[in-house]
Motif scaffolding. Structure first.
Motif, PDB file in Angstrom:
ATOM      1  N   ASP A  33       0.850  -1.191   0.000  1.00 34.08           N
ATOM      2  CA  ASP A  33       0.000   0.000   0.000  1.00 34.08           C
ATOM      3  C   ASP A  33       0.892   1.248   0.000  1.00 34.08           C
ATOM      4  OD1 ASP A  33      -2.431   1.599   0.508  1.00 34.08           O
ATOM      5  OD2 ASP A  33      -1.585   1.855   2.509  1.00 34.08           O
ATOM      6  N   GLU A  34       1.953   1.196   0.779  1.00 33.89           N
ATOM      7  CA  GLU A  34       2.846   2.352   0.904  1.00 33.89           C
ATOM      8  C   GLU A  34       3.479   2.714  -0.443  1.00 33.89           C
ATOM      9  OE1 GLU A  34       6.662   2.350   2.177  1.00 33.89           O
ATOM     10  OE2 GLU A  34       6.482   4.550   2.183  1.00 33.89           O
ATOM     11  N   TRP A  35       3.973   1.706  -1.192  1.00 33.05           N
ATOM     12  CA  TRP A  35       4.591   1.976  -2.503  1.00 33.05           C
ATOM     13  C   TRP A  35       3.551   2.612  -3.430  1.00 33.05           C
ATOM     14  CZ3 TRP A  35       4.233   1.540  -7.705  1.00 33.05           C
ATOM     15  CH2 TRP A  35       5.385   1.772  -8.454  1.00 33.05           C
ATOM     16  N   ILE A  36       2.357   2.001  -3.471  1.00 37.21           N
ATOM     17  CA  ILE A  36       1.347   2.485  -4.421  1.00 37.21           C
ATOM     18  C   ILE A  36       0.947   3.923  -4.081  1.00 37.21           C
ATOM     19  CG2 ILE A  36      -0.925   2.073  -5.455  1.00 37.21           C
ATOM     20  CD1 ILE A  36      -0.611  -0.901  -4.646  1.00 37.21           C
ATOM     21  N   VAL A  37       0.719   4.188  -2.801  1.00 35.29           N
ATOM     22  CA  VAL A  37       0.264   5.533  -2.419  1.00 35.29           C
ATOM     23  C   VAL A  37       1.354   6.578  -2.680  1.00 35.29           C
ATOM     24  CG1 VAL A  37      -0.455   6.989  -0.480  1.00 35.29           C
ATOM     25  CG2 VAL A  37      -1.451   4.727  -0.769  1.00 35.29           C
ATOM     26  N   THR A  38       2.590   6.273  -2.295  1.00 37.04           N
ATOM     27  CA  THR A  38       3.632   7.301  -2.463  1.00 37.04           C
ATOM     28  C   THR A  38       4.022   7.479  -3.927  1.00 37.04           C
ATOM     29  OG1 THR A  38       5.322   5.669  -1.929  1.00 37.04           O
ATOM     30  CG2 THR A  38       4.676   7.136  -0.147  1.00 37.04           C
ATOM     31  N   ARG A  39       4.021   6.402  -4.726  1.00 40.37           N
ATOM     32  CA  ARG A  39       4.453   6.520  -6.131  1.00 40.37           C
ATOM     33  C   ARG A  39       3.336   6.990  -7.053  1.00 40.37           C
ATOM     34  NH1 ARG A  39       8.967   7.747  -5.559  1.00 40.37           N
ATOM     35  NH2 ARG A  39       9.554   7.364  -7.710  1.00 40.37           N
TER      36      ARG A  39
END
Ligand code: UT7
Length: 336
Positions: A33-39
């Protein structure tokens, strides 16, 4: 008599019920989730479930709602243009299926395929039919069932896209509102970086194309990102300059929703604050031709007659562009 322009006199959207969340994607591919949200800025996207359902299903819902809202008899519609890269079939056109589904028996219809810029290309085309003086009611639809061409084992693309449709009604006006300027561009060399390789006449479907996963979207994300940031910002700045608009004059930026970082860069270049940027990527992801009409639908209540709006998009092809619109009506107000 003033100059005839095409006013947007109504907007309606449709998104399917199923929410594909980042958490569910974490169970499908190696992502977080963190990768998708930040990228990207995406939290969830809608998916059209059910066998035998294509983009037209969503387009029909959006256009039915639009006709109801604008109190238009389906037989008054003269032209339906559908922007899509996920047509129900190679032919006939998805616009024809939508026209049949809503009872637009007197309209002619065709599709436009310009990927994420599809709605802008279709809107500019629809506006020209109105400006000619020959047509009085044109429906422009953006509909894409991206889940039909996404490889849900490829983490570099499957987190990005969602399904949806949106539609607007175009009618003539001489009051100086509506579609006031358009800049559209194409660079065909983009084929190497974003495409669905097989299924057309160059590589017809075969066991080999299916085995090689060539019926899915291929994207070289970082190359497309660089082109998108530069071109979407440049073309938006260009349309502002051409029409003597400063950042303060622009009430809303309506940007294609591919990546929040591309949107932020465009807004910065235009000198437009975050509070003036329409955004729904967090809920819908990238719905290709549907993103811009879905934004107008989401924000319709906040739009006011006379608002200066800049639509901007970049997508496969490469295709990109921007359109300057002066909004024609207050929500629940009279359209003049
Ligand atoms: O709408 C049509 C036009 N399309 C666009 O405008 C999209 C433009 N491109 C983008 O928005 C971005 O390039 C993406 C969101 C697609 C990718 O973001 P990025 O910051 O450009 O990442 P990247 O492709 O350079 O990949 C960075 C790393 C790679 O790992 P290594 O090679 O550095 O080890 C990827 O494999 O991130 C990895 N990665 C992921 N990691 C976790 C790629 N996808 C994922 C993922 N989860 N879903």
């Amino acid at each position: 008599m003033g100059k005839i322009t095409a006013a947007i006199t109504g907007v309606q959207g449709y998104v399917p019920e199923y929410r594909l969340t980042n958490e569910e994607l974490e169970t499908m591919v190696d992502t977080t989730d963190e990768w998708i949200v930040t990228r990207t800025g995406i939290k969830e996207r809608r998916i059209l479930k059910g066998e035998g359902k294509g983009s037209s299903v969503m387009g029909i819902e959006a256009v039915k709602g639009l006709l109801e809202k604008t109190q238009t008899d389906p037989e008054e519609v003269e032209l339906i243009i559908c922007a899509t890269v996920t047509p129900d079939m190679t032919f006939p056109a998805t616009a024809n299926i939508i026209g049949d589904g809503v009872g637009a028996k007197k309209a002619f219809s065709f599709d436009i395929g310009a990927a994420c810029s599809g709605f802008l290309y279709a809107l500019a085309t629809g506006a020209s039919f109105i400006e000619s003086g020959k047509y009085k009611k044109v429906v422009v639809v953006g509909a894409d069932k991206m889940s039909g061409i996404v490889d849900y084992t490829d983490r570099t693309t499957c987190v990005l896209f969602g399904d949806g449709a949106g539609a607007v009604m175009l009618e003539p006006t001489e009051n100086g509102v509506g579609i006031l300027d358009t800049i559209l561009r194409t660079d065909g060399s983009g084929i190497d970086y974003l495409r669905m390789k097989a299924g057309g006449s160059r590589y017809p479907p075969s066991i080999e194309t299916v085995t090689n996963k060539e019926h899915y979207i291929y994207q070289d994300g970082s190359t497309v990102f660089k082109f998108a940031v530069t071109n979407m910002a440049d073309v938006s700045a260009e349309i502002m300059e051409k029409n003597n608009l400063s950042g303060d004059d622009v009430r809303w930026l309506v940007p294609h929703q591919a990546n929040k970082r591309i949107i932020d860069a465009t807004a910065r270049r235009m000198g437009v604050g975050d509070d003036k940027v329409m955004m729904n990527i967090v809920r819908y992801g990238n719905t290709t031709a549907a993103t811009i009409p879905l934004l107008l639908w989401d924000y319709e209540e906040q739009l006011a007659k006379g608002d200066n709006i800049v639509l901007a998009a970049f997508g496969g092809g490469f295709t990109w562009g921007s359109i300057y619109v002066k909004w024609a009506y207050n929500y629940n107000g009279k359209v003049e």
